[in-house]
Each structure stands twice: as structure tokens, then as C-alpha cells.
Design a protein around this motif. Structure first.
Motif, PDB file in Angstrom:
ATOM      1  N   TYR A 159       0.837  -1.205   0.000  1.00 21.34           N
ATOM      2  CA  TYR A 159       0.000   0.000   0.000  1.00 21.34           C
ATOM      3  C   TYR A 159       0.873   1.257   0.000  1.00 21.34           C
TER       4      TYR A 159
ATOM      5  N   LEU B  70       1.134   4.144  -2.920  1.00 22.08           N
ATOM      6  CA  LEU B  70       0.947   5.572  -2.655  1.00 22.08           C
ATOM      7  C   LEU B  70       2.149   6.379  -3.138  1.00 22.08           C
TER       8      LEU B  70
ATOM      9  N   TYR C  25       1.911   6.664  -6.854  1.00 24.26           N
ATOM     10  CA  TYR C  25       0.846   7.606  -7.176  1.00 24.26           C
ATOM     11  C   TYR C  25       1.330   9.045  -6.970  1.00 24.26           C
TER      12      TYR C  25
ATOM     13  N   VAL D  13      -1.769  13.116   0.162  1.00 19.37           N
ATOM     14  CA  VAL D  13      -1.636  11.699  -0.192  1.00 19.37           C
ATOM     15  C   VAL D  13      -1.281  10.869   1.043  1.00 19.37           C
ATOM     16  N   TYR D  14      -0.404  11.395   1.878  1.00 15.25           N
ATOM     17  CA  TYR D  14       0.065  10.644   3.041  1.00 15.25           C
ATOM     18  C   TYR D  14      -0.668  10.994   4.341  1.00 15.25           C
TER      19      TYR D  14
END
Length: 175
Positions: free
Chosen positions: A33, A37, A40, A82-83
Motif C-alpha cells: 500500500y 501511494l 501515485y 496523499v500521506y
């Protein structure tokens, strides 16, 4: 014979506990995962990096310098967005681990591994206490299901959890 009993005992001592096995089942998809990310994010910020690179190879007027600063800010905003869930999870875990002088780091490993640092050294995830392992299992399980409808069933999750952790357990799950 004695040798067989000794070998059997040695093999049993080297076996991982059910908790360790469950932790592995959660950390492997977490690493995947995290890498997804990262990929991405790399795709999302590549055009911004290209624009910054183009600006930096130019004459660097005041306007271009301001544009580059704005692009850096935008890049950081995208990274934070995103994080955001992983960062929140890491902050929760670190706030709970503070009394044991342990810190968890989800971002330093290129392979998506979870790094655990004490005051003196980096430790293996299997060196955590059973309560710390259970906490990681539950929080990472919830994190990995963030966009999916799910029901989380737990039987006496507080058994190995520190008393202070028990009082904030549900609130931390919701975060």
C-alpha cells in the motif's frame, strides 16, 4: 532419542507466535500500500517537478522565483494530502509508544518496511511487546481498509494493551 527432542525443542523455540504471524499478514499489504501511494505521488508531482526544473534552468527572475516557490508549496500540499492517513496513524502510534522510548517510521524505508527506533538503536518489529504488536495490527488493519466498507470485530482487544491505551483505543481507531 535425545537429539530428536533437542531438535524439536529448538524448532519450537524458533517458531513465530500467532501474534507475530498475524503481524506479518498485516505488514506485507501495508508495505505494498505504501509503495502504491509513493508511485501515485510520484506520478502526481512529476509535472510540478518538471515545471520547477524548467524554471530553475531559466534566468530566474523574481516572478519565476515566486512561481517556483508556489510550485514547491503545491508539491508539499499534494504530498501531505496523499500521506495524510498514514501520517495520522504514525502520529497516533508514536504518541502511544512515547513512554517506551520507541518511535515508528513508515516513510524512511525504500521497501515500505516499518522502522522502529529506540533511543539507542533500530529494533525488529518482532521485538515489540504483545500489546504494541496488537496495537499495530489493529491500526494498520483499519488504515488499509480506509476506502472500503468493513466491520471490525475484536474479542477483548484490551487484554494486552496498556491501561492508558485502553482509554483512548476507540478514539484512536476513529482517527
Amino acid at each position: 532419542t535425545f537429539d530428536n527432542k533437542f531438535d524439536s525443542k529448538t524448532n519450537n523455540e524458533n517458531k513465530e507466535s500467532p501474534l507475530d504471524l498475524h503481524l506479518k499478514k498485516v505488514t506485507a499489504p501495508f508495505a505494498s500500500y505504501l509503495l502504491k501511494l509513493k508511485n501515485y505521488l510520484d506520478e502526481k508531482i512529476k509535472p510540478i517537478d518538471d515545471n520547477i526544473q524548467n524554471i530553475m534552468t531559466g534566468e530566474n527572475s523574481e516572478k519565476e522565483f515566486q512561481t517556483a516557490q508556489n510550485l514547491y508549496k503545491k508539491k508539499n500540499e499534494i504530498r501531505n494530502e496523499v500521506y495524510s492517513k498514514i501520517t495520522a496513524c504514525q502520529e497516533i502510534i508514536n504518541s502511544l509508544f512515547k513512554d517506551t522510548n520507541k518511535k515508528i517510521d513508515f516513510f524512511s524505508s525504500e521497501k515500505g518496511e516499518i522502522i522502529i527506533q529506540t533511543d539507542e538503536q533500530q529494533i525488529d518489529i518482532n521485538q515489540l511487546s504483545s500489546g504494541e504488536k496488537q496495537l499495530l495490527i489493529v491500526l494498520l488493519t483499519v488504515l488499509l481498509r480506509e476506502h472500503e466498507p468493513f466491520i471490525l470485530l475484536m474479542d477483548e482487544p484490551e487484554i494486552s494493551l496498556h491501561l492508558e491505551w485502553q482509554t483512548t483505543f476507540i478514539d484512536n481507531l476513529r482517527k
